[in-house]
Scaffold this motif. Structure first.
Motif, short mmCIF file in Angstrom:
data_model
loop_
_atom_site.label_atom_id
_atom_site.label_comp_id
_atom_site.label_asym_id
_atom_site.label_seq_id
_atom_site.Cartn_x
_atom_site.Cartn_y
_atom_site.Cartn_z
N GLY A 127 0.75 -1.07 -0.09
CA GLY A 127 0.07 0.06 0.07
C GLY A 127 0.85 1.38 0.02
O GLY A 127 0.19 2.42 -0.15
N LEU A 128 2.23 1.22 0.14
CA LEU A 128 3.13 2.19 0.01
C LEU A 128 2.83 3.15 -1.38
O LEU A 128 2.75 2.48 -2.39
N ASP A 129 2.82 4.46 -1.16
CA ASP A 129 2.80 4.98 -2.50
C ASP A 129 4.03 5.21 -2.78
O ASP A 129 4.65 6.38 -2.33
N MET A 130 4.62 4.76 -3.64
CA MET A 130 6.38 4.78 -4.15
C MET A 130 6.27 6.00 -4.81
O MET A 130 7.30 6.73 -4.51
N VAL A 131 5.57 6.52 -5.65
CA VAL A 131 5.52 7.68 -6.39
C VAL A 131 5.64 8.85 -5.56
O VAL A 131 6.42 9.76 -5.67
N ASP A 132 4.62 9.01 -4.89
CA ASP A 132 4.47 9.96 -3.67
C ASP A 132 5.79 10.05 -2.93
O ASP A 132 6.24 11.10 -2.51
N ALA A 133 6.09 9.03 -2.29
CA ALA A 133 7.44 9.02 -1.42
C ALA A 133 8.80 9.57 -2.40
O ALA A 133 9.58 10.13 -1.77
N PHE A 134 8.80 8.95 -3.53
CA PHE A 134 9.90 9.31 -4.35
C PHE A 134 9.76 10.97 -4.65
O PHE A 134 10.82 11.45 -4.47
N ASP A 135 8.67 11.53 -4.92
CA ASP A 135 8.73 12.88 -5.06
C ASP A 135 8.92 13.65 -3.99
O ASP A 135 9.92 14.71 -4.25
N ARG A 136 8.67 13.31 -2.81
CA ARG A 136 9.04 14.06 -1.55
C ARG A 136 10.59 14.06 -1.20
O ARG A 136 11.02 15.01 -1.06
N ALA A 137 10.92 13.00 -1.59
CA ALA A 137 12.44 12.52 -1.15
C ALA A 137 13.41 13.46 -2.15
O ALA A 137 14.35 13.94 -1.92
N THR A 138 13.06 13.22 -3.29
CA THR A 138 13.64 13.96 -4.61
C THR A 138 13.64 15.29 -4.60
O THR A 138 14.82 16.19 -4.65
N ALA A 139 12.30 16.04 -3.93
CA ALA A 139 12.47 17.35 -3.72
C ALA A 139 13.48 18.13 -2.85
O ALA A 139 14.21 19.05 -3.08
#
Length: 344
Positions: free
Chosen positions: A307-319
């Motif tokens: 259920g982890l939203d991988m795309v959202d987590a990626f966006d937050r971390a890369t920002a």
């Protein structure tokens, strides 16, 4: 879809990633295949969602002329896992006369013929629901190793990594175990070929994004693609022990594969600096280390945290990471700060 101007590979890769993002946002799934400057596919979901999504595509000039060839009601989806799977060239696909005409010949104005050909495409995908996983090409259509690898991918997807034995693959492929062992002497050999082909089917069409929009955009598209393929992520995770061993069969190959992927990201970051997409203060080698730590970490975390939203987590971390690339690096040692205030 027929573009107003011919697609470059980069433009189509960006388009494919955007299509996946838009479909996922409204719970629409499906598959797309391309022949030169024509893309044909299947869109599936609730009636209103599909109608709204098609209206969005028709209003977006990036997709060119979007036409509905055929529609029908079904009780279940053919591609429930994929926001927009991508089917590369497959000799079986072109082997169906109606599908081949749909992909290559001028579009006939006769709605009856168009509907028939659209139904033929849907029927083909129903008969080959895992075809986008194997990235089969015309040049290797007669290769027995390729056929066996495609079968193995299908078996693993259905059974899981633990039960995907050489014996079962041989049985489903209708060959003897001895014949399979001639092609792939050990299980790591077969696993290596599966990862190479399966991961290639996902990453190959998206790679031009690196040159178009940069390394971060490319990895983001890969995160979306891998999030839809947990079976592939489990397969890759199963190789970690072998990859770190200097004695296990296949270890050197897996390490070389990882090094090659890292080099792709590093080179893309260097291009980003030259193009002004990333700051000159960013060291490409260290940037690649950081991005791959995030990419690999999210894939493992998604397996442990469904259920982890991988795309959202990626966006937050890369920002946050990209902001840090613009700042001078200062080494931070929390333990030094703790001990500095201690008096004997």
């Amino acid at each position: 879809m027929v573009p107003s101007t011919p697609w470059t590979d980069g433009a189509f890769a960006v388009l494919l990633a955007a299509l996946r993002e838009g479909n996922a946002a409204v719970d629409v799934t499906g598959v797309l295949t391309r022949h030169q400057d024509r893309a044909v596919g299947v869109v599936e979901g609730d009636d209103d969602d599909v109608s709204d999504r098609l209206a969005q595509l028709q209003a977006d000039p990036r997709y060119g002329a979007v036409r509905v060839l055929s529609s029908e009601t079904s009780r279940r989806r053919v591609f429930p896992e994929w926001a927009a799977a991508y089917q590369q060239a497959d000799p079986l696909l072109h082997g169906d006369e109606d599908v081949a005409v749909l992909l290559t010949a001028p579009l006939d104005a006769d709605p009856v013929l168009l509907a028939r050909r659209g139904e033929a495409l849907l029927s083909w995908f129903r008969a080959h629901p895992r075809a986008p996983l194997s990235a089969q090409h015309h040049t290797d259509s007669t290769s027995e190793p390729v056929r066996v690898v495609n079968v193995a991918i299908e078996v693993l997807h259905e059974t899981g990594i633990e039960d995907c034995s050489l014996e079962l693959v041989a049985d489903v492929a209708s060959i003897s175990l001895d014949e399979l062992v001639v092609l792939f002497p050990t299980r790591p050999d077969l696993v290596r070929a599966m990862i190479e082909r399966w991961a290639g089917a996902l990453s190959g069409p998206l790679l031009p994004i690196a040159a178009e929009l940069g390394a971060v955009a490319y990895l983001r598209a890969l995160v979306r693609a891998h999030a839809e393929q947990p079976a592939l992520m489990r397969l890759v995770a199963s190789t970690l022990s072998t990859s770190t061993s200097s004695t296990q069969p296949g270890g050197e190959y897996f390490r070389a594969m990882y090094s090659g992927f890292k080099a792709v990201i590093r080179d893309a970051l260097e291009d980003d600096v030259r193009a002004g997409r990333e700051p000159a203060t960013m060291d490409a080698e260290r940037g690649a280390q950081q991005l791959l730590a995030l990419f690999d970490g999210l894939r493992v975390q998604a397996l442990l945290e469904p259920g982890l939203d991988m795309v959202d987590a990626f966006d937050r971390a890369t920002a946050r990471t990209r902001r840090g690339w613009s700042e001078p690096y200062e080494q931070h040692d929390p333990f030094r700060q703790l001990t500095a205030g201690v008096r004997p």
